[in-house]
Design a protein around this motif. Structure first.
Motif, PDB file in Angstrom:
ATOM      1  N   CYS A 146       0.645  -1.214   0.092  1.00 30.79           N
ATOM      2  CA  CYS A 146      -0.211   0.101  -0.139  1.00 30.79           C
ATOM      3  C   CYS A 146       0.630   1.419   0.088  1.00 30.79           C
ATOM      4  CB  CYS A 146      -0.810   0.007   1.078  1.00 30.79           C
ATOM      5  SG  CYS A 146      -1.978   1.382   1.323  1.00 30.79           S
ATOM      6  N   SER A 147       1.845   1.462   0.917  1.00 27.49           N
ATOM      7  CA  SER A 147       2.687   2.416   0.919  1.00 27.49           C
ATOM      8  C   SER A 147       3.687   2.652  -0.433  1.00 27.49           C
ATOM      9  CB  SER A 147       3.847   2.256   1.814  1.00 27.49           C
ATOM     10  OG  SER A 147       3.189   1.965   3.150  1.00 27.49           O
ATOM     11  N   THR A 148       3.936   1.653  -1.007  1.00 20.29           N
ATOM     12  CA  THR A 148       4.761   1.864  -2.279  1.00 20.29           C
ATOM     13  C   THR A 148       3.676   2.408  -3.389  1.00 20.29           C
ATOM     14  OG1 THR A 148       6.310  -0.044  -1.847  1.00 20.29           O
ATOM     15  CG2 THR A 148       6.239   0.656  -4.231  1.00 20.29           C
ATOM     16  N   THR A 149       2.480   1.910  -3.344  1.00 20.84           N
ATOM     17  CA  THR A 149       1.526   2.319  -4.325  1.00 20.84           C
ATOM     18  C   THR A 149       1.270   3.891  -4.400  1.00 20.84           C
ATOM     19  OG1 THR A 149       0.400   0.262  -4.454  1.00 20.84           O
ATOM     20  CG2 THR A 149      -0.725   1.927  -5.269  1.00 20.84           C
ATOM     21  N   LEU A 150       0.927   4.192  -2.794  1.00 20.10           N
ATOM     22  CA  LEU A 150       0.545   5.533  -2.927  1.00 20.10           C
ATOM     23  C   LEU A 150       1.745   6.399  -2.820  1.00 20.10           C
ATOM     24  CD1 LEU A 150      -1.690   5.223   0.439  1.00 20.10           C
ATOM     25  CD2 LEU A 150      -2.374   5.465  -2.044  1.00 20.10           C
ATOM     26  N   ALA A 151       2.963   6.161  -2.635  1.00 20.97           N
ATOM     27  CA  ALA A 151       4.167   7.067  -2.921  1.00 20.97           C
ATOM     28  C   ALA A 151       4.561   7.098  -4.432  1.00 20.97           C
ATOM     29  CB  ALA A 151       5.263   6.351  -2.183  1.00 20.97           C
ATOM     30  N   SER A 152       3.880   6.114  -5.404  1.00 25.00           N
ATOM     31  CA  SER A 152       4.495   6.032  -6.555  1.00 25.00           C
ATOM     32  C   SER A 152       3.222   7.055  -7.341  1.00 25.00           C
ATOM     33  CB  SER A 152       4.231   4.610  -7.383  1.00 25.00           C
ATOM     34  OG  SER A 152       4.888   3.749  -6.702  1.00 25.00           O
ATOM     35  N   ILE A 153       2.050   7.019  -6.847  1.00 24.17           N
ATOM     36  CA  ILE A 153       0.912   7.813  -7.211  1.00 24.17           C
ATOM     37  C   ILE A 153       1.475   9.344  -6.941  1.00 24.17           C
ATOM     38  CG2 ILE A 153      -1.337   8.621  -6.842  1.00 24.17           C
ATOM     39  CD1 ILE A 153      -2.104   5.777  -6.414  1.00 24.17           C
ATOM     40  N   GLY A 154       1.945   9.524  -5.736  1.00 26.72           N
ATOM     41  CA  GLY A 154       2.297  10.763  -5.369  1.00 26.72           C
ATOM     42  C   GLY A 154       3.409  11.620  -6.261  1.00 26.72           C
ATOM     43  N   ALA A 155       4.605  10.522  -6.480  1.00 25.27           N
ATOM     44  CA  ALA A 155       5.713  11.036  -7.100  1.00 25.27           C
ATOM     45  C   ALA A 155       5.544  11.120  -8.499  1.00 25.27           C
ATOM     46  CB  ALA A 155       6.640   9.708  -7.440  1.00 25.27           C
ATOM     47  N   VAL A 156       4.362  10.527  -9.396  1.00 27.97           N
ATOM     48  CA  VAL A 156       4.258  10.650 -10.516  1.00 27.97           C
ATOM     49  C   VAL A 156       3.253  11.925 -10.762  1.00 27.97           C
ATOM     50  CG1 VAL A 156       3.028   9.985 -12.904  1.00 27.97           C
ATOM     51  CG2 VAL A 156       4.326   8.369 -11.384  1.00 27.97           C
ATOM     52  N   SER A 157       2.388  12.159  -9.861  1.00 34.59           N
ATOM     53  CA  SER A 157       1.676  13.607  -9.791  1.00 34.59           C
ATOM     54  C   SER A 157       2.517  14.674  -9.588  1.00 34.59           C
ATOM     55  CB  SER A 157       0.768  13.297  -8.774  1.00 34.59           C
ATOM     56  OG  SER A 157       0.008  14.520  -8.372  1.00 34.59           O
ATOM     57  N   GLY A 158       3.471  14.561  -8.476  1.00 39.92           N
ATOM     58  CA  GLY A 158       4.700  15.725  -8.382  1.00 39.92           C
ATOM     59  C   GLY A 158       5.393  16.110  -9.869  1.00 39.92           C
ATOM     60  N   LEU A 159       5.747  14.754 -10.330  1.00 38.14           N
ATOM     61  CA  LEU A 159       6.612  15.348 -11.389  1.00 38.14           C
ATOM     62  C   LEU A 159       5.844  16.082 -12.625  1.00 38.14           C
ATOM     63  CD1 LEU A 159       8.962  14.328 -13.181  1.00 38.14           C
ATOM     64  CD2 LEU A 159       8.114  12.552 -13.967  1.00 38.14           C
ATOM     65  N   LEU A 160       4.800  15.447 -12.628  1.00 36.36           N
ATOM     66  CA  LEU A 160       3.660  16.099 -13.816  1.00 36.36           C
ATOM     67  C   LEU A 160       3.342  17.809 -13.350  1.00 36.36           C
ATOM     68  CD1 LEU A 160       1.363  13.424 -14.994  1.00 36.36           C
ATOM     69  CD2 LEU A 160       3.289  14.354 -16.236  1.00 36.36           C
ATOM     70  N   THR A 161       3.229  17.911 -11.989  1.00 36.43           N
ATOM     71  CA  THR A 161       2.936  19.358 -11.556  1.00 36.43           C
ATOM     72  C   THR A 161       4.217  20.072 -11.780  1.00 36.43           C
ATOM     73  OG1 THR A 161       1.492  18.350  -9.501  1.00 36.43           O
ATOM     74  CG2 THR A 161       2.542  20.783  -9.360  1.00 36.43           C
ATOM     75  N   GLY A 162       5.261  19.823 -11.564  1.00 30.58           N
ATOM     76  CA  GLY A 162       6.666  20.415 -11.995  1.00 30.58           C
ATOM     77  C   GLY A 162       6.587  20.786 -13.407  1.00 30.58           C
ATOM     78  N   LEU A 163       6.617  19.638 -14.064  1.00 31.44           N
ATOM     79  CA  LEU A 163       6.805  19.785 -15.508  1.00 31.44           C
ATOM     80  C   LEU A 163       5.920  20.443 -16.343  1.00 31.44           C
ATOM     81  CD1 LEU A 163       8.467  18.787 -18.191  1.00 31.44           C
ATOM     82  CD2 LEU A 163       7.034  16.567 -17.933  1.00 31.44           C
ATOM     83  N   LEU A 164       4.568  20.524 -16.221  1.00 31.21           N
ATOM     84  CA  LEU A 164       3.300  20.739 -16.858  1.00 31.21           C
ATOM     85  C   LEU A 164       2.495  21.778 -16.355  1.00 31.21           C
ATOM     86  CD1 LEU A 164       2.194  17.569 -18.619  1.00 31.21           C
ATOM     87  CD2 LEU A 164       3.838  19.481 -19.627  1.00 31.21           C
ATOM     88  N   GLY A 165       2.598  21.946 -14.990  1.00 27.05           N
ATOM     89  CA  GLY A 165       1.877  22.924 -14.174  1.00 27.05           C
ATOM     90  C   GLY A 165       0.544  22.593 -13.936  1.00 27.05           C
ATOM     91  N   VAL A 166       0.157  21.364 -13.795  1.00 28.20           N
ATOM     92  CA  VAL A 166      -0.958  20.699 -13.430  1.00 28.20           C
ATOM     93  C   VAL A 166      -0.939  20.305 -12.125  1.00 28.20           C
ATOM     94  CG1 VAL A 166      -1.602  20.003 -15.935  1.00 28.20           C
ATOM     95  CG2 VAL A 166      -0.382  18.548 -14.219  1.00 28.20           C
ATOM     96  N   GLY A 167      -2.272  20.253 -11.381  1.00 28.32           N
ATOM     97  CA  GLY A 167      -2.429  19.924 -10.218  1.00 28.32           C
ATOM     98  C   GLY A 167      -2.018  18.473  -9.759  1.00 28.32           C
ATOM     99  N   GLY A 168      -2.381  17.656 -10.811  1.00 29.76           N
ATOM    100  CA  GLY A 168      -2.390  16.307 -10.560  1.00 29.76           C
ATOM    101  C   GLY A 168      -3.489  15.431 -10.103  1.00 29.76           C
ATOM    102  N   GLY A 169      -4.802  15.910 -10.109  1.00 28.60           N
ATOM    103  CA  GLY A 169      -5.840  15.279  -9.584  1.00 28.60           C
ATOM    104  C   GLY A 169      -6.232  14.387 -10.887  1.00 28.60           C
ATOM    105  N   PHE A 170      -6.022  14.829 -11.863  1.00 33.45           N
ATOM    106  CA  PHE A 170      -6.507  13.988 -12.989  1.00 33.45           C
ATOM    107  C   PHE A 170      -6.102  12.542 -12.857  1.00 33.45           C
ATOM    108  CE2 PHE A 170      -2.654  15.818 -14.676  1.00 33.45           C
ATOM    109  CZ  PHE A 170      -2.327  14.893 -15.268  1.00 33.45           C
TER     110      PHE A 170
END
Length: 267
Positions: A146-170
């Motif tokens: 569970c921890s690995t899954t949630l951390a992976s979701i957060g990391a990809v979301s953060g990468l897209l947030t910095g790269l494209l300026g999106v919130g990551g909620g999608f």
């Protein structure tokens, strides 16, 4: 007036979809107001972050936010967002715009398919969830999977947030829904908390680099906040399936416009 209308629209969709509307902040500023992606990114992040924070606080008040899961995903997002910001500086604006358009195509297609009744039933009936809620305590059962899954979701979301300026909620909402059996209201509230933390954290990096707000930016942020509040009020009265499909169609149209704009500049 156009700034106010676009800001309210972004905030309204953010409140109705639980974070998906944040992906429209960049198109609203680039296509609607003619800003460059570099100019639009910090304003979009700040607008979405503040609006999402309001929704997250409402979720906390109602006891819907899974704050430990939100904290883990946000922490991973904070670590990944500087990498996204660095990559954004290395890529030309046209490449970022094209990438953003492709992401929107993927999001719109995914959301439209997931809104179909048979797909929704399949997701809800799946038993092999990485993160499960303990029926006796109502809390998530934490383990390495569970921890690995949630951390992976957060990391990809953060990468897209910095790269494209999106919130990551999608990304967070469908991924959290797929890999956990948390009720949808809890998923939306938790997603808003992560979006708020990661977006505002990324803006912090930009402020450290010398970013400052213009009067137009403040107006857009205020309008987004107003739209967010209105969206959260009327969300329970709207059919979730029709809203999700309508939002997917809107994202598809906007993505075609963004990709078309890139092709016009290239050719």
């Amino acid at each position: 007036m156009l700034i106010i209308v676009l800001g309210v629209l972004v905030g309204l969709l953010l409140g109705l979809t639980g974070a998906g509307g944040g992906i429209l902040a960049i198109p609203a500023l680039t296509l609607g107001l003619g800003w460059s992606l570099v100019e639009a990114t910090p304003v979009a992040l700040l607008a979405v972050g503040i609006a999402a924070a309001v929704g997250a606080l409402d979720g906390l008040r109602k006891g819907l936010v899974r704050y430990k899961a939100a904290g883990l995903m946000a922490s991973a997002g904070w670590l990944a967002s500087p990498l996204g910001l660095h990559l954004a500086k290395l890529l030309p604006g046209s490449a970022l715009m094209a990438m953003f358009g492709c992401v929107m195509v993927f999001v719109s297609g995914r959301m439209f398919m997931q809104a179909r009744p048979e797909c929704r039933r399949a997701v809800e009936a799946a038993h092999d969830k990485n993160c499960r809620v303990n029926p006796s305590t109502g809390r998530l059962e934490w383990d390495a999977k569970c921890s690995t899954t949630l951390a992976s979701i957060g990391a990809v979301s953060g990468l897209l947030t910095g790269l494209l300026g999106v919130g990551g909620g999608f990304l967070i909402v469908p991924a959290f829904r797929k890999f956990s059996d948390v009720p949808m209201h809890g998923i939306v509230a938790t997603s808003l908390m992560v979006v708020a933390l990661v977006s505002l954290g990324t803006v912090g990096h930009l402020l450290y680099q010398g970013f400052s707000l213009s009067g137009e930016a403040v107006l857009f942020i205020g309008a987004t906040l107003g739209g967010m509040i209105a969206g959260r009020v009327i969300a329970p009265k709207v059919c979730e399936r029709l809203l999700q499909q309508g939002f997917a169609v809107l994202c598809a149209v906007v993505s075609v416009m963004m990709i078309g704009k890139v092709l016009m500049t290239v050719f």
